[in-house]
Enzyme design. Structure first.
Site, PDB file in Angstrom:
ATOM      1  CB  CYS A  75      -0.892  -0.059   1.247  1.00 22.86           C
ATOM      2  SG  CYS A  75      -1.757   1.467   1.606  1.00 22.86           S
ATOM      3  CD  GLU A 129      -5.728  10.538   5.270  1.00 24.74           C
ATOM      4  OE1 GLU A 129      -6.678   9.878   4.810  1.00 24.74           O
ATOM      5  OE2 GLU A 129      -4.718  10.821   4.587  1.00 24.74           O
ATOM      6  CB  SER A 130      -1.134   7.617   5.217  1.00 22.27           C
ATOM      7  OG  SER A 130      -1.578   8.232   4.024  1.00 22.27           O
ATOM      8  CE1 TYR A 189      -5.218   2.084  -5.347  1.00 24.80           C
ATOM      9  CE2 TYR A 189      -3.652   3.905  -5.238  1.00 24.80           C
ATOM     10  CZ  TYR A 189      -4.017   2.615  -4.900  1.00 24.80           C
ATOM     11  OH  TYR A 189      -3.188   1.849  -4.113  1.00 24.80           O
TER      12      TYR A 189
HETATM   13  N1  LIG Z   1      -6.518   8.216   2.473  1.00 24.18           N
HETATM   14  C1  LIG Z   1      -6.113   6.974   3.064  1.00 24.18           C
HETATM   15  C2  LIG Z   1      -6.164   5.895   2.011  1.00 24.18           C
HETATM   16  C3  LIG Z   1      -5.846   4.525   2.556  1.00 24.18           C
HETATM   17  C4  LIG Z   1      -6.211   3.384   1.600  1.00 24.18           C
HETATM   18  O1  LIG Z   1      -7.047   3.545   0.698  1.00 24.18           O
HETATM   19  N2  LIG Z   1      -5.598   2.199   1.828  1.00 24.18           N
HETATM   20  C5  LIG Z   1      -5.899   1.053   0.976  1.00 24.18           C
HETATM   21  C6  LIG Z   1      -4.662   0.249   0.677  1.00 24.18           C
HETATM   22  S1  LIG Z   1      -3.675   0.894  -0.574  1.00 24.18           S
HETATM   23  C7  LIG Z   1      -6.795   0.090   1.693  1.00 24.18           C
HETATM   24  O2  LIG Z   1      -6.512  -0.290   2.804  1.00 24.18           O
HETATM   25  N3  LIG Z   1      -7.871  -0.356   1.045  1.00 24.18           N
HETATM   26  C8  LIG Z   1      -8.745  -1.339   1.575  1.00 24.18           C
HETATM   27  C9  LIG Z   1      -9.775  -1.785   0.590  1.00 24.18           C
HETATM   28  O3  LIG Z   1      -9.813  -1.277  -0.525  1.00 24.18           O
HETATM   29  O4  LIG Z   1     -10.557  -2.642   0.987  1.00 24.18           O
HETATM   30  C10 LIG Z   1      -4.735   7.169   3.651  1.00 24.18           C
HETATM   31  O5  LIG Z   1      -3.904   7.828   3.031  1.00 24.18           O
HETATM   32  O6  LIG Z   1      -4.475   6.684   4.760  1.00 24.18           O
END
Ligand SMILES: N[C@@H](CCC(=O)N[C@@H](CS)C(=O)NCC(=O)O)C(=O)O
Length: 366
Positions: A50, A185-186, A233
């Site tokens: 990720c 939130e990263s 994305y």
């Molecule tokens: N805005 C969030 C985005 C985090 C995110 O979308 N993480 C993805 C992994 S790349 C995730 O865990 N997705 C889970 C899913 O799609 O079920 C951040 O920056 O923390």
């Protein structure tokens, strides 16, 4: 049922990322705060695949916080998170040998990130209906029973998704004491790592968001987040030609702009490394190996941009950063977790770029 990013497409066919759910902060100044900056109390749940979680890992390394904040990585490929529904998401291996780089959840024995969100929600199994993403840090009330079961100290960053619509994202900052997510939130987690743990950091003097560069960092972040980090994305998850065309045009306009900036200076906001570089790097390092193929970002490859390509090698070679890049997990995840894009889960053979090869970035003075 829990959601995932593939469900976040509007009727127009465009990918529309939902905001992160847990947004509390760890505080260095206030020992009576709900989340004081205590070493060993917090744990970061991540996926090496990720890009958002990898930002957090990079900060952990650069700030020398490895011994203050533990890390657990999930398996790279989405799996069923429960027997009772069809949600696919981040899961932990059953044993440390099952998947190199991934480990079982050391504190909660959770099978999935979704389960962590459910614990954090204090609601028991199957009540979390968001997207369980990584990284995550939870800030929800927990029951006394949960608190009793959670007397470990540590933070986790992860994200997950539970039922109905929650998306359990992975990058999770977890509070071992309260057994809850502090933040998932990263962009906020990295700011906490930059300043709030300086009393226990190996490298407290490093400021990746210095006051004199904040305006420029904010401006670059806005462009890079929308057009590049999230832009790939938007290209990959688009379900109609129009939104894809729009996203890919914006992506390459932004890459061209970064290429031009990096022809004049070593880093994206000057000749000093900042958080804007880390945020750009995590997408660039995945570009030719994954996004060019899987997300149809093939108008131009990273290695056709001399400045961006050498810049990516430069950042990769900063001590600690290469350990945050697990290309096997990255390729396994993307090619193996989105059946609507790659139904047979075949992983392309190339290009296997050597990012430790020489670059030309030393020509810019610090
Ligand atoms: N805005 C969030 C985005 C985090 C995110 O979308 N993480 C993805 C992994 S790349 C995730 O865990 N997705 C889970 C899913 O799609 O079920 C951040 O920056 O923390």
């Amino acid at each position: 049922m829990a959601r995932s990013a593939l469900d976040e497409v509007t009727d127009t066919g465009a990918f529309d990322r939902s905001p992160s759910t847990f947004r509390s902060s760890v505080s260095r100044e206030d020992a009576s705060a709900r989340f004081p900056a205590v070493p060993g109390r917090y744990h970061l749940y991540v996926s090496y695949a990720c890009p958002w979680a990898s930002r957090c890992l990079a900060f952990l390394k650069l700030k020398g916080l490895d011994s203050a904040i533990g890390v657990t990585a999930v398996k790279p490929i989405f799996e069923r998170t429960k027997d009772t529904d069809d949600h696919l998401g981040w899961v932990f291996p059953a044993t440390a040998d099952e998947e190199p780089g991934a480990e079982p959840d050391p504190f909660n024995g959770a099978k999935s990130v979704r389960e962590l969100y459910e614990i954090a929600a204090g609601s028991g199994p199957s009540n979390y209906a968001g997207k369980p993403t990584v990284p995550v840090s939870l800030d929800l009330p927990v029951s006394p029973a949960h608190q009793r079961r959670n007397q470990h100290n540590g933070i986790c960053f992860f994200s997950l998704s539970v039922s109905p619509p929650i998306n359990p994202m992975l990058q999770v900052l977890w509070d071992k004491q309260l057994k809850t997510v502090v933040n998932n939130e990263s962009s906020e987690i990295i700011r906490m790592l930059n300043t709030e743990f300086n009393d226990v950091a190996g490298n407290p003097g490093l400021d990746l968001y210095p006051p004199h560069l904040r305006e420029s960092i904010d401006e670059i972040n806005e462009l890079v987040y929308d057009a590049i980090n999230n832009g790939v994305y938007k290209c990959g998850f688009a379900k109609k030609q129009g939104p894809y065309d729009e996203a890919v045009t914006r992506l390459y306009e932004a890459l061209d702009k970064c290429e031009e900036i990096l022809g004049k200076q070593r880093y994206i906001c000057g000749n000093q490394l900042t958080e804007a570089d880390i945020r750009l790097f995590v997408t660039l390092i995945r570009f030719d190996e994954v996004y060019a193929v899987h997300f149809k970002c093939n108008k131009k490859l990273l290695r056709e941009y001399p400045n961006l390509f050498n810049y990516t090698k430069d950042i990769y070679q900063i001590p600690g950063i290469s350990s945050t890049v697990n290309m096997e997990h990255i390729k396994k995840h993307y090619y193996g977790s989105h059946p609507s894009i790659n139904p047979f889960r075949i992983i392309p053979a190339g290009p296997n770029i050597d990012y430790s090869a020489p670059h030309d970035r030393e020509r810019f003075s610090a």
